[in-house]
Design a protein around this motif. Structure first.
Motif, short mmCIF file in Angstrom:
data_model
loop_
_atom_site.label_atom_id
_atom_site.label_comp_id
_atom_site.label_asym_id
_atom_site.label_seq_id
_atom_site.Cartn_x
_atom_site.Cartn_y
_atom_site.Cartn_z
N ASP A 186 18.39 -33.15 14.95
CA ASP A 186 17.98 -32.65 13.63
C ASP A 186 17.56 -33.77 12.71
OD1 ASP A 186 18.45 -30.02 14.37
OD2 ASP A 186 20.45 -29.94 13.46
N GLU B 268 13.65 -33.17 12.57
CA GLU B 268 13.46 -32.28 11.42
C GLU B 268 13.07 -33.07 10.17
OE1 GLU B 268 13.40 -29.05 11.82
OE2 GLU B 268 14.10 -29.18 13.89
N ASP B 269 13.08 -34.38 10.28
CA ASP B 269 12.70 -35.25 9.17
C ASP B 269 11.19 -35.18 8.98
OD1 ASP B 269 12.24 -37.25 7.33
OD2 ASP B 269 13.23 -38.84 8.47
N LYS B 270 10.76 -34.70 7.84
CA LYS B 270 9.32 -34.53 7.57
C LYS B 270 8.58 -35.87 7.54
CE LYS B 270 9.87 -30.14 7.12
NZ LYS B 270 9.88 -29.38 8.33
N ASP C 35 13.12 -22.40 19.56
CA ASP C 35 12.66 -23.55 18.78
C ASP C 35 11.61 -24.33 19.56
OD1 ASP C 35 12.42 -25.65 16.92
OD2 ASP C 35 14.29 -26.60 17.54
N ARG D 296 7.54 -24.79 18.61
CA ARG D 296 6.87 -26.10 18.49
C ARG D 296 5.73 -26.24 19.51
NH1 ARG D 296 10.63 -30.09 16.02
NH2 ARG D 296 12.57 -28.99 15.59
#
Length: 161
Positions: free
Chosen positions: A38, A42-44, A80, A84
């Motif tokens: 995560d 999940e880090d933009k 998920d 993607r």
């Protein structure tokens, strides 16, 4: 340990992340693996993207639990992956089918069946050797038919799973 070494890598590539995730999962630290997943993917601000190996590692960890919680988590992880636009590969399909067969011997749940049938549908887009996919489908079909027969003898409906 592995976490300290991994944290020293300034800009890990997907191979380094996968190696760490695999080590964490194999050492019973799945929570650490998912937290790491995560925090990185999940880090933009991060341009790093997971691959099918990343998801295979996580799914393997969840499916090894051989429990309803593990199955539900695996289903969410698979969704998920698909969201993607990451396509499963043959080893991942085989791993999921093997887990299904292990679960079938204990307690087969409706969600497990649906998950497995969706994976088989996705598998149709892979490059199998002649007859390989059909062989796997026949095994799963046979298991499902056996389960249906077993349930009907016990007065239960297959649809009530």
């Amino acid at each position: 340990g592995a976490l300290a070494v991994f944290r020293r890598i300034k800009e890990p590539d997907v191979m380094a992340v996968n190696t760490f995730l695999d080590a964490a999962c194999r050492c019973g630290q799945s929570a650490v693996a998912f937290e790491t997943f995560d925090s990185i993917f999940e880090d933009k601000k991060s341009s790093l993207l997971p691959d099918v190996i990343t998801f295979s590692i996580l799914l393997s960890s969840q499916l090894r639990l051989n429990s309803s919680i593990g199955s539900l988590r695996a289903l969410a992880t698979y969704k998920d992956m698909k969201a993607r636009e990451i396509v499963p590969d043959i080893p991942l399909v085989d791993m999921i089918l093997s887990a299904f067969m292990r679960n079938e011997r204990s307690r087969l749940r409706k969600k497990d069946i649906i998950f497995t049938l969706n994976v088989l549908k996705d598998a149709e887009n892979l490059k199998w050797l002649p007859g390989e996919l059909e062989q796997r489908k026949q095994i799963i079909r046979g298991m499902l038919l056996g389960k249906m027969s077993e349930l009907s003898r016990g007065g239960e409906s297959f649809l009530e799973l």
